[in-house]
Motif scaffolding. Structure first.
Motif: not given
Ligand code: ZN
Ligand code: ZN
Length: 358
Positions: A112, A116-117, A231, A306
């Motif tokens: 997604h 942070d990805h 996530d 994560h």
């Molecule tokens: Zn995340």
């Protein structure tokens, strides 16, 4: 007494000679040359040469600031190529430190589009291009990939022209420096993203509401398998697509710790942080829930990544993992950057090592 003075004298003399040598340019150059040679020779090709499915945690953290860990990134090695699921910020640095050979990149899969990805996508593209990637970088993902790729292409556009102008188009061909977005629509709750007869990558939807789309990936290679959750809250589709997998790399947010942080932020009058900590609790999975998912799917080994918040020491790790052993007494590991799993084909073995120890 005289003997002690003599020994001390010798020690001081050795120390002085050492200091003198270290400050001598010729000695410095020799040490430098040795370090450079070792660095250039450090090429972990054995990870690619034998027939195994391998998984390396290249980012075990999330958006919170943390030392020694990159944000979300999982590298999968299969059939002589490597694939990266999410390019969290600082993850490209890890891949560089471990000397992962850029020419063997097979593609990027995005779960997604939280920062942070995707934060390091531009860096990953630039670094693999500069280091000899033979073709444009394929970036797979659900709807939205094209927009993200276009944005990075635009923001790195000047950088690319500088590098081609400086090094020459024969070395840095701008056509190869591009990314190719491969937007894959979900059909029901899943879609086949890649299938070359040996490696099959399946994308499946997860529940990261209100963020949509959000997906996880399952890699199947010659009878061995790994699932990366992305996530999500505790999700039935993660259970469904993790069934009998060798390895499940699952996100984890320690809700009991975040709740405590939220309370403390509130009592200290930091309402902004209090609100954010409250909001993030409803779209992630606790370590205990992740263990329940792994059990329900009959997964052999569960790795948590994560990590929110990232435990800074052994005591914090114990607090983070509180309750997990009651649910799953074995086959669960708290991930860290460099944690590597080898799953040889025609075998049930799951072998792990720390890539930082090489
Ligand atoms: Zn995340
Ligand atoms: Zn997210």
């Amino acid at each position: 007494m005289t003997r002690v003075i003599k020994i001390l004298g010798i020690l001081v003399a050795v120390l002085l000679v050492g200091v003198l040598l270290i400050n001598t340019p010729a000695v410095q150059d020799k040490l430098l040359d040795r370090a450079v040679t070792e660095r250039l020779m450090n090429n972990p090709l054995d990870l690619f040469n034998d027939d195994a499915l391998r998984v390396v945690i290249c980012g075990s953290a999330a958006p919170m600031p943390v030392e020694g860990r990159a944000a979300a990134c999982v590298m999968v090695i299969a059939g002589g190529k490597f694939y990266v699921v999410d390019t969290g910020n600082r993850s490209t640095n890890n891949l560089g430190l471990w000397a992962i050979p850029s020419e063997l990149v097979g593609g990027v899969f995005l779960t997604h589009f939280h920062s942070d990805h995707v934060g390091d996508l531009g860096e990953f593209n630039m670094m693999t291009w500069a280091q000899g990637r033979p073709e444009p970088l394929k970036v797979f993902g659900p709807e939205g990939v094209k927009k993200v790729v276009d944005g990075f292409e635009q923001s790195y556009g000047l950088d690319s022209t500088y590098r081609t102008a400086h090094h020459g188009a024969d070395l840095l061909d701008p056509a190869i420096g591009k990314m190719t977005p491969e937007e894959v629509p979900l059909e029901g709750d899943s879609a086949i993203v890649l299938d070359d007869g040996e490696l099959k990558v399946t994308m499946f939807s997860v529940n990261h509401a209100p963020i949509t789309p959000a997906v996880g990936y399952r890699f199947d290679y010659k009878g061995r398998s790994v699932v990366i959750s992305g996530d999500t809250t505790k999700s039935d589709t993660v259970i469904k697509y993790s069934e009998d997998a060798d390895l499940l790399v699952h996100e984890a947010l320690a809700k009991h710790i975040v709740k405590q942080m939220e309370f403390r932020a509130g009592s200290m009058g930091n309402s902004r942080i209090e609100r954010i900590l409250f909001d993030i609790r409803d779209y992630h999975t606790s370590p205990v829930e992740a263990a329940e998912v792994a059990n329900a799917a009959n997964v052999k080994e569960l790795v948590l990544y994560h990590l929110v918040p990232t435990p800074p020491n052994k005591i914090a790790e114990k607090v983070f993992m509180r309750g997990v052993s009651d649910v799953r007494s074995a086959g669960v590991t708290l991930g860290y950057d460099g944690l590597t799993y080898s799953l040889p084909i025609d075998s049930e073995d799951i072998i792990f090592e720390n890539l930082n120890d090489r």
